[in-house]
Write an enzyme that holds these catalytic residues in place. Structure first.
Site, PDB file in Angstrom:
ATOM      1  N   TYR A  42       0.847  -1.197   0.000  1.00  0.00           N
ATOM      2  CA  TYR A  42       0.000   0.000   0.000  1.00  0.00           C
ATOM      3  C   TYR A  42       0.880   1.242   0.000  1.00  0.00           C
ATOM      4  O   TYR A  42       1.762   1.390   0.852  1.00  0.00           O
ATOM      5  CB  TYR A  42      -0.904   0.000   1.232  1.00  0.00           C
ATOM      6  CG  TYR A  42      -1.927   1.112   1.262  1.00  0.00           C
ATOM      7  CD1 TYR A  42      -3.145   0.975   0.608  1.00  0.00           C
ATOM      8  CD2 TYR A  42      -1.671   2.302   1.941  1.00  0.00           C
ATOM      9  CE1 TYR A  42      -4.085   1.997   0.629  1.00  0.00           C
ATOM     10  CE2 TYR A  42      -2.599   3.326   1.970  1.00  0.00           C
ATOM     11  CZ  TYR A  42      -3.807   3.170   1.310  1.00  0.00           C
ATOM     12  OH  TYR A  42      -4.732   4.185   1.331  1.00  0.00           O
ATOM     13  N   PHE A 118      -5.087   9.597  -3.339  1.00  0.00           N
ATOM     14  CA  PHE A 118      -3.905   8.996  -3.960  1.00  0.00           C
ATOM     15  C   PHE A 118      -3.670   7.660  -3.273  1.00  0.00           C
ATOM     16  O   PHE A 118      -3.430   7.608  -2.061  1.00  0.00           O
ATOM     17  CB  PHE A 118      -2.674   9.893  -3.781  1.00  0.00           C
ATOM     18  CG  PHE A 118      -1.402   9.288  -4.328  1.00  0.00           C
ATOM     19  CD1 PHE A 118      -0.869   9.726  -5.530  1.00  0.00           C
ATOM     20  CD2 PHE A 118      -0.733   8.278  -3.642  1.00  0.00           C
ATOM     21  CE1 PHE A 118       0.307   9.170  -6.033  1.00  0.00           C
ATOM     22  CE2 PHE A 118       0.433   7.714  -4.136  1.00  0.00           C
ATOM     23  CZ  PHE A 118       0.954   8.157  -5.331  1.00  0.00           C
ATOM     24  N   GLU A 119      -3.760   6.599  -4.042  1.00  0.00           N
ATOM     25  CA  GLU A 119      -3.427   5.263  -3.552  1.00  0.00           C
ATOM     26  C   GLU A 119      -2.766   4.490  -4.683  1.00  0.00           C
ATOM     27  O   GLU A 119      -3.227   4.534  -5.823  1.00  0.00           O
ATOM     28  CB  GLU A 119      -4.676   4.472  -3.142  1.00  0.00           C
ATOM     29  CG  GLU A 119      -5.302   4.838  -1.838  1.00  0.00           C
ATOM     30  CD  GLU A 119      -6.489   3.937  -1.514  1.00  0.00           C
ATOM     31  OE1 GLU A 119      -6.723   3.682  -0.330  1.00  0.00           O
ATOM     32  OE2 GLU A 119      -7.197   3.505  -2.461  1.00  0.00           O
ATOM     33  N   ILE A 120      -1.694   3.808  -4.372  1.00  0.00           N
ATOM     34  CA  ILE A 120      -1.140   2.793  -5.263  1.00  0.00           C
ATOM     35  C   ILE A 120      -1.051   1.532  -4.416  1.00  0.00           C
ATOM     36  O   ILE A 120      -0.370   1.518  -3.390  1.00  0.00           O
ATOM     37  CB  ILE A 120       0.245   3.186  -5.809  1.00  0.00           C
ATOM     38  CG1 ILE A 120       0.148   4.471  -6.642  1.00  0.00           C
ATOM     39  CG2 ILE A 120       0.819   2.055  -6.656  1.00  0.00           C
ATOM     40  CD1 ILE A 120       1.480   4.962  -7.178  1.00  0.00           C
TER      41      ILE A 120
END
Length: 267
Positions: A42, A118-120
């Site tokens: 994450y 914002f997430e990767i």
């Protein structure tokens, strides 16, 4: 359950991109490749406080699941907790009354979470049995309907409950602007890509922020007139360092008057 959509079934990674955001630095590598190579799950940029009125029962619901499954309260989970100063009988009374943002011991959630604009992240984490069990527990509790449990606090509490510290990554070198919050790391001395002649002819020289010691960005365009750029967020410190000094925590009067100052991520 976006991670179960047919359109995503052949994918392992996702990058959440919101309309109207700006990426203010050059991204010189493939974040998916680096996440996989370093075995991260994450990734985030900004951490801040949740609006307390939206989810008074969420923390208790997640902690009830933790206790029911016998999951120990390790450093990651404790980074989400503000230990109560109240006498034990009063703490137990608050727990029995299921006071807002309080667990079964009468301790509270500090309201910190990762800003999920914002997430990767690795889709396999969300598809996994442990997250699916947790989500099912939350769904059955009714909080998504009776309150306003958002994806940001749910994801944040889940990764702090189910993952080891080394599985999370702060993309501190990515400039991210989603008003009113943003982070911009500034340009690292000697670490910049050369400007092409075409760029200079279109934008002129000096488009990028000056190089500054102690920074890590590449071709960043930081707005130096905006306040709080790169101030170290209290929440970012709490979530990254479980042993954050008490001086950096919210004061009693802030909690008493309901002042929850939103902070931005740090480069």
């Amino acid at each position: 359950k976006f991670y179960n959509l047919d359109a995503l079934k052949d994918y392992k990674w996702y990058w959440r991109i919101e309309p109207g955001v700006r990426y203010t630095c050059a991204i010189t590598y493939d974040p998916f490749v680096e996440m996989a190579r370093r075995e991260k799950v994450y990734g985030y940029t900004v951490a801040l406080w949740e609006e307390p009125k939206t989810c008074p029962g969420l923390f208790r619901a997640v902690d009830d699941y933790r206790v029911d499954k016998g999951i120990p309260a390790g450093p990651m989970w404790n980074a989400m907790v503000d230990a109560s100063w109240k006498p034990w009988p009063l703490r137990k009374l608050m727990a029995w009354l299921r006071a807002a943002h309080t667990d079964g011991n009468g301790d509270g959630w500090n309201l910190c979470h990762y800003w999920s604009n914002f997430e990767i992240a690795d889709l396999d984490f969300f598809r996994g049995e442990r997250y699916q069990e947790l989500f099912g527990h939350l769904d059955r509790s009714g909080g998504f309907y009776d309150e306003r449990w958002g994806d940001a606090p749910v994801h944040s509490l889940a990764v702090h409950l189910l993952l080891e510290p080394g599985k999370l990554h702060h993309f501190s070198d990515i400039g991210y602007d989603h008003k009113p919050f943003y982070q911009c790391p500034g340009n690292a001395p000697g670490g910049q890509l050369e400007e092409e002649e075409l760029e200079k002819s279109i934008f002129g020289e000096g488009k990028y922020s000056p190089e500054t010691e102690g920074t890590i960005g590449c071709r960043c365009e930081c707005n130096h007139h905006r306040k709080k750029r790169n101030n170290r967020a209290i929440c970012l410190g709490r979530l990254q360092e479980p042993a954050t000094a008490a001086a950096n925590r919210m004061g009693f009067m802030d909690r008493f008057w309901g002042r929850y100052p939103y902070a931005i991520g740090v480069a």
